[in-house]
Design a protein around this motif. Structure first.
Motif, PDB file in Angstrom:
ATOM      1  N   VAL A 127      -1.803  -1.428  -4.410  1.00  0.00           N
ATOM      2  CA  VAL A 127      -2.627  -0.215  -4.428  1.00  0.00           C
ATOM      3  C   VAL A 127      -2.292   0.613  -5.664  1.00  0.00           C
ATOM      4  CG1 VAL A 127      -3.357   1.840  -3.207  1.00  0.00           C
ATOM      5  CG2 VAL A 127      -2.885  -0.248  -1.953  1.00  0.00           C
ATOM      6  N   ALA A 128      -3.224   0.586  -6.605  1.00  0.00           N
ATOM      7  CA  ALA A 128      -3.140   1.488  -7.761  1.00  0.00           C
ATOM      8  C   ALA A 128      -3.898   2.755  -7.374  1.00  0.00           C
ATOM      9  CB  ALA A 128      -3.713   0.812  -9.000  1.00  0.00           C
ATOM     10  N   ASN A 140       6.465   4.315  -5.497  1.00  0.00           N
ATOM     11  CA  ASN A 140       5.178   3.758  -5.959  1.00  0.00           C
ATOM     12  C   ASN A 140       5.337   2.579  -6.922  1.00  0.00           C
ATOM     13  OD1 ASN A 140       4.263   5.994  -4.602  1.00  0.00           O
ATOM     14  ND2 ASN A 140       3.043   6.809  -6.264  1.00  0.00           N
ATOM     15  N   LEU A 141       6.448   2.561  -7.677  1.00  0.00           N
ATOM     16  CA  LEU A 141       6.609   1.468  -8.641  1.00  0.00           C
ATOM     17  C   LEU A 141       7.630   0.452  -8.115  1.00  0.00           C
ATOM     18  CD1 LEU A 141       7.057   1.955 -12.503  1.00  0.00           C
ATOM     19  CD2 LEU A 141       7.837  -0.028 -11.248  1.00  0.00           C
ATOM     20  N   ASN A 167      -4.356  -8.980  -6.893  1.00  0.00           N
ATOM     21  CA  ASN A 167      -5.279  -7.971  -7.398  1.00  0.00           C
ATOM     22  C   ASN A 167      -4.805  -6.587  -6.978  1.00  0.00           C
ATOM     23  OD1 ASN A 167      -7.596  -9.553  -8.650  1.00  0.00           O
ATOM     24  ND2 ASN A 167      -7.367 -10.564  -6.662  1.00  0.00           N
ATOM     25  N   ALA A 168      -5.405  -5.582  -7.583  1.00  0.00           N
ATOM     26  CA  ALA A 168      -5.098  -4.203  -7.173  1.00  0.00           C
ATOM     27  C   ALA A 168      -6.419  -3.501  -6.877  1.00  0.00           C
ATOM     28  CB  ALA A 168      -4.368  -3.467  -8.283  1.00  0.00           C
ATOM     29  N   ILE A 169      -6.337  -2.494  -6.019  1.00  0.00           N
ATOM     30  CA  ILE A 169      -7.496  -1.621  -5.840  1.00  0.00           C
ATOM     31  C   ILE A 169      -7.164  -0.258  -6.438  1.00  0.00           C
ATOM     32  CG2 ILE A 169      -8.410  -2.798  -3.811  1.00  0.00           C
ATOM     33  CD1 ILE A 169      -7.235  -0.381  -2.159  1.00  0.00           C
ATOM     34  N   ALA A 170      -8.205   0.395  -6.902  1.00  0.00           N
ATOM     35  CA  ALA A 170      -8.039   1.730  -7.480  1.00  0.00           C
ATOM     36  C   ALA A 170      -8.964   2.695  -6.745  1.00  0.00           C
ATOM     37  CB  ALA A 170      -8.379   1.701  -8.972  1.00  0.00           C
ATOM     38  N   ASN A 225       0.781  -1.242   0.000  1.00  0.00           N
ATOM     39  CA  ASN A 225       0.000   0.000   0.000  1.00  0.00           C
ATOM     40  C   ASN A 225       0.815   1.295   0.000  1.00  0.00           C
ATOM     41  OD1 ASN A 225      -2.395   1.786   1.034  1.00  0.00           O
ATOM     42  ND2 ASN A 225      -0.911   1.865   2.706  1.00  0.00           N
ATOM     43  N   ALA A 226       2.040   1.268   0.559  1.00  0.00           N
ATOM     44  CA  ALA A 226       2.760   2.546   0.737  1.00  0.00           C
ATOM     45  C   ALA A 226       2.926   3.264  -0.602  1.00  0.00           C
ATOM     46  CB  ALA A 226       4.131   2.291   1.360  1.00  0.00           C
ATOM     47  N   GLY A 227       2.655   4.551  -0.596  1.00  0.00           N
ATOM     48  CA  GLY A 227       2.809   5.339  -1.811  1.00  0.00           C
ATOM     49  C   GLY A 227       2.732   6.819  -1.501  1.00  0.00           C
ATOM     50  N   ILE A 228       3.222   7.615  -2.446  1.00  0.00           N
ATOM     51  CA  ILE A 228       3.168   9.074  -2.281  1.00  0.00           C
ATOM     52  C   ILE A 228       2.581   9.695  -3.551  1.00  0.00           C
ATOM     53  CG2 ILE A 228       5.107   9.188  -0.657  1.00  0.00           C
ATOM     54  CD1 ILE A 228       6.823  10.213  -3.059  1.00  0.00           C
ATOM     55  N   GLU A 229       2.138  10.933  -3.430  1.00  0.00           N
ATOM     56  CA  GLU A 229       1.543  11.603  -4.583  1.00  0.00           C
ATOM     57  C   GLU A 229       2.569  12.425  -5.362  1.00  0.00           C
ATOM     58  OE1 GLU A 229      -2.349  14.363  -5.056  1.00  0.00           O
ATOM     59  OE2 GLU A 229      -0.552  15.293  -4.308  1.00  0.00           O
ATOM     60  N   GLY A 230       3.561  12.977  -4.678  1.00  0.00           N
ATOM     61  CA  GLY A 230       4.481  13.921  -5.331  1.00  0.00           C
ATOM     62  C   GLY A 230       3.869  15.303  -5.371  1.00  0.00           C
ATOM     63  N   ARG A 231       4.558  16.277  -5.954  1.00  0.00           N
ATOM     64  CA  ARG A 231       4.010  17.635  -6.075  1.00  0.00           C
ATOM     65  C   ARG A 231       3.224  17.743  -7.363  1.00  0.00           C
ATOM     66  NH1 ARG A 231       3.778  19.495  -1.446  1.00  0.00           N
ATOM     67  NH2 ARG A 231       3.386  21.547  -2.323  1.00  0.00           N
ATOM     68  N   GLN A 232       2.168  18.527  -7.366  1.00  0.00           N
ATOM     69  CA  GLN A 232       1.383  18.671  -8.582  1.00  0.00           C
ATOM     70  C   GLN A 232       1.984  19.742  -9.489  1.00  0.00           C
ATOM     71  OE1 GLN A 232      -2.835  18.991  -7.933  1.00  0.00           O
ATOM     72  NE2 GLN A 232      -2.845  17.341  -6.431  1.00  0.00           N
TER      73      GLN A 232
END
Ligand code: NAD
Length: 260
Positions: free
Chosen positions: A143-144, A117-118, A184-187, A92-99
């Motif tokens: 986690v997608a 994330n990848l 599986n992945a969740i979105a 699950n761990a992930g980040i969004e980054g700056r927009q």
């Protein structure tokens, strides 16, 4: 009887947001938990609050950055040392980054998003799949994001990494279904977590609550999702009840991704 009674479940990014909500739901369902996060203080707090609600819960915590391959191998080894097996993995761990628009995107932040994330998602599967193969059993939930199905303005590395997660999920399903491992992945769409609160601040720094209300208005259900709603879906996908779903990216977004 809990859906995950005595199942050994690893959750990354477990200190807050979707990882924490899923840890709580897994504890409620009787899982033996191995919780991973790179924020040591928040992880200790998460362990404490889970034990307050579920005093009999079994919890191993390991501070690790999922983008560090050596640290990933270590959390996998420590989980096997403590519990002897790994039944489920919530990657699950992930980040969004700056927009920012694609051509203006800071390359260092781009690489960081991809690293976590990848590659972080890949390292987890790389070291956990062999353990599951030996058992001839395993459930993996990556986690997608809705950003792994569609484009999202100003979030190029996030969208690229989440499409990659969906792709890796399909490949793991093809390669390891024969070993009793279902992947599986969740979105998720917008689920109210600290990450999404931060995103609304970037969309409208002067009035993040307005950005949140506008987003909710665009959703068929006229609201954002809750972390515990995601936890329930993930617990199903990590359980034996999930017996013939493999290689899917399942949207949990109130139906919003059906719109254009
Ligand atoms: P969050 O920021 O609220 O929580 C993320 C947790 O992961 C934190 O505890 C953080 O410390 C930890 N973490 C981050 N990078 C890490 C690393 N390199 N190593 C170890 N731990 C790390 O985020 P969230 O909203 O709960 O998101 C969790 C996952 O769900 C992410 O992959 C995110 O992309 C995805 N997602 C969330 C939403 C949403 O609406 N919240 C939507 C789509 C996808």
């Amino acid at each position: 009887m809990g859906k995950l009674k005595d199942k050994v479940i690893i959750i990354t990014g477990a200190a807050m947001g979707l990882g924490y909500a899923t840890a709580l739901e897994a504890a409620r369902n009787g899982a033996l938990l191995s919780l991973i996060d790179y924020n040591a203080d928040l992880l200790a707090k998460a362990e404490k609050t889970i034990l307050e609600q579920y005093p009999d819960a079994k919890i191993l915590t390991t501070v690790a950055d999922v983008s560090d391959e050596t640290a990933v191998k270590k959390y996998v080894d420590e989980t096997v040392k403590k519990y002897g097996r790994i039944d489920g993995f919530y990657n699950n761990a992930g980040i969004e980054g700056r927009q920012a628009p694609m051509a203006d995107y800071d390359v260092d932040i781009f690489k960081k998003v991809i690293d976590i994330n990848l590659l972080g998602v890949y390292y987890g599967m790389r070291y956990i799949i062999p353990v599951m193969q030996k058992q001839n059993y395993g459930r993996i939930v990556n986690v997608a994001s809705v950003g792994g199905i569609r484009g999202v303005l100003n979030q190029t590395p996030y969208v690229a990494s989440k499409h990659a997660v969906s792709g890796m999920t399909k490949n793991a399903a093809l390669e390891y279904g024969r070993d009793g491992i279902l992947t599986n992945a969740i979105a998720p769409g917008a689920i109210l977590t600290p990450m999404v609160a931060e995103a609304f601040k970037q969309v409208n720094p002067a009035d993040p609550k307005k950005a949140e209300a506008e987003y909710a208005q665009a959703n068929p259900t006229k609201r954002l999702g809750l972390p515990e709603e995601v936890g329930k879906l993930v617990v199903f996908l990590l359980s034996e009840d999930c017996s013939y779903v493999n290689g899917q990216t399942i949207a949990i977004d109130g139906g919003q991704s059906n719109s254009y």
